[in-house]
Design a protein around this motif. Structure first.
Motif, short mmCIF file in Angstrom:
data_model
loop_
_atom_site.label_atom_id
_atom_site.label_comp_id
_atom_site.label_asym_id
_atom_site.label_seq_id
_atom_site.Cartn_x
_atom_site.Cartn_y
_atom_site.Cartn_z
N VAL A 236 0.86 -1.18 0.00
CA VAL A 236 0.00 0.00 0.00
C VAL A 236 0.89 1.23 0.00
O VAL A 236 1.86 1.31 0.76
CB VAL A 236 -0.98 0.02 1.20
N ILE A 237 0.59 2.17 -0.88
CA ILE A 237 1.35 3.42 -0.94
C ILE A 237 0.45 4.57 -0.52
O ILE A 237 -0.76 4.55 -0.71
CB ILE A 237 1.93 3.68 -2.34
N PHE A 238 1.09 5.57 0.07
CA PHE A 238 0.45 6.84 0.43
C PHE A 238 1.27 7.91 -0.28
O PHE A 238 2.09 8.59 0.34
CB PHE A 238 0.45 7.02 1.95
N PRO A 239 1.07 8.07 -1.57
CA PRO A 239 2.07 8.72 -2.42
C PRO A 239 2.32 10.20 -2.15
O PRO A 239 3.47 10.64 -2.13
CB PRO A 239 1.53 8.51 -3.84
N VAL A 240 1.26 10.96 -1.94
CA VAL A 240 1.41 12.42 -1.84
C VAL A 240 1.11 12.91 -0.42
O VAL A 240 1.19 14.09 -0.13
CB VAL A 240 0.49 13.12 -2.86
N SER A 241 0.80 12.00 0.49
CA SER A 241 0.30 12.37 1.81
C SER A 241 1.25 13.26 2.58
O SER A 241 0.83 14.29 3.14
CB SER A 241 0.00 11.10 2.61
N LEU A 243 3.70 15.15 1.51
CA LEU A 243 3.83 16.45 0.86
C LEU A 243 2.61 17.32 1.17
O LEU A 243 2.74 18.51 1.48
CB LEU A 243 3.97 16.28 -0.65
N ARG A 244 1.43 16.72 1.13
CA ARG A 244 0.21 17.48 1.43
C ARG A 244 0.21 17.97 2.87
O ARG A 244 -0.18 19.11 3.16
CB ARG A 244 -1.02 16.61 1.15
N LEU A 245 0.62 17.10 3.78
CA LEU A 245 0.69 17.50 5.19
C LEU A 245 1.70 18.64 5.38
O LEU A 245 1.42 19.63 6.07
CB LEU A 245 1.09 16.31 6.05
N ALA A 246 2.87 18.49 4.76
CA ALA A 246 3.91 19.50 4.92
C ALA A 246 3.50 20.82 4.29
O ALA A 246 3.70 21.90 4.89
CB ALA A 246 5.22 18.99 4.30
N MET A 247 2.95 20.77 3.09
CA MET A 247 2.56 22.02 2.42
C MET A 247 1.38 22.68 3.12
O MET A 247 1.29 23.91 3.17
CB MET A 247 2.23 21.73 0.96
#
Length: 302
Positions: A236-241, A243-247
């Motif tokens: 299972v991947i959480f690909p952009v998670s 980055l979204r949290l950080a941004m």
């Protein structure tokens, strides 16, 4: 310190062994090397490197604008710092089958654990957007065959991603998954599944590991790792998670400066200096420096 202690080959073998065990491999997406170190520190089994994140990091949309050089360089920087296996998004292989072959070898040299290659028309688009187009079966299979034939390390994972579910439906996805495996794919990434039953249908169609993409704001519901394991998903991947949290945090911080004139109210939310130093192993570097630069000038000749 500097680099992971394991070789790329050792990490690839460990990835294969983990997949063979049947246990779920959780791979959050790293948006830089430091976030990869955090993923490892928290006890996950692997690191994912998203093409959408690499594009966004360059200020670009995820529509096939990044180059192999950019992807391999960033992927190598991330793979270098972690003991975990890394799986990278290779889009459509950056060209025709010969380009796909080069892509595999460049990513091998960069130290990645594996890559996934998709069957979209080039230039591709984000897998959870409408209006996608996929290549014909022959072209999709040529890409996978080229990748498998080009790799030099047999443990380097060649995963086939298919986006055909969003174009022609689930039955077409099952059929293409089977043919991609026959062409040599080590694993299958069925993109934009609608529900758990669809993941289960793909699982029943092939005898290789399958991957679930748990991206926010996409076509799939955000199923738990237990739900995915229960229907036979292997990765299972959480690909952009991250980055979204950080941004999201960065944007809120900038707004706080504008409204309050300082970041005093946000300091409790920040990673501390001590925690940062722990992740980048300042202590290890300091100890190494002490050993290298400790010398005695008493017997120095003028």
């Amino acid at each position: 310190m500097l680099h992971s202690t394991l070789t790329a080959s050792a990490k690839r073998r460990a990835f294969r062994e983990r997949l063979a065990s049947g246990d779920l491999v959780r791979m959050p997406g790293a948006f830089n090397p430091l976030s990869a170190k955090l993923i490892e520190d928290k006890g996950f089994e692997g690191v994912y490197i998203s093409g959408a994140v690499l594009a966004a990091d360059l200020g670009l949309p995820d529509i096939g604008l990044t180059t192999l050089t950019e992807v391999a360089q960033r992927g190598g920087q991330i793979a270098r710092v972690t003991e975990l296996p890394t799986l990278i998004d290779a889009d459509t292989g950056f060209g025709e089958p010969m380009n796909v072959a080069r892509t595999v070898q460049v990513l091998e040299d960069a130290g990645l654990g594996g890559m996934h290659l998709e069957d979209q028309v080039n230039p591709k688009r984000c897998g959870h957007l409408d209006g996608k187009a996929v290549v014909d079966e022959a072209t999709a299979l040529k890409r996978i065959r080229a990748a498998v034939e080009a790799r030099r390390d047999p443990d380097f994972l060649v995963m086939a991603r298919t986006d055909i579910r969003g174009v022609d439906g689930l039955e077409a996805a099952k059929d293409r998954a089977k043919k991609l495996v026959d062409a040599g794919a080590d694993a299958i990434f069925p993109e934009a599944m609608a529900d758990l039953a669809e993941f289960e249908a793909i699982r029943a169609s092939v005898d290789v590991p399958i991957l679930a993409n748990m991206t926010e704001f996409g076509k799939s519901e955000l199923f738990s790792t237990q739900q995915l394991a229960d229907v036979g998903v292997n990765i299972v991947i959480f690909p952009v998670s991250l980055l979204r949290l950080a941004m999201g945090a960065a944007e809120r911080g900038l707004e706080t400066i504008l409204t309050e004139g300082s970041l005093n109210s946000r300091v409790p939310e920040m990673q501390t200096r001590a925690r940062l130093y722990e992740l980048v192993d300042y202590a290890g570097y300091s100890e190494f420096d002490a050993g290298v630069y400790t010398f005695d000038l008493k017997n120095n000749r003028s």
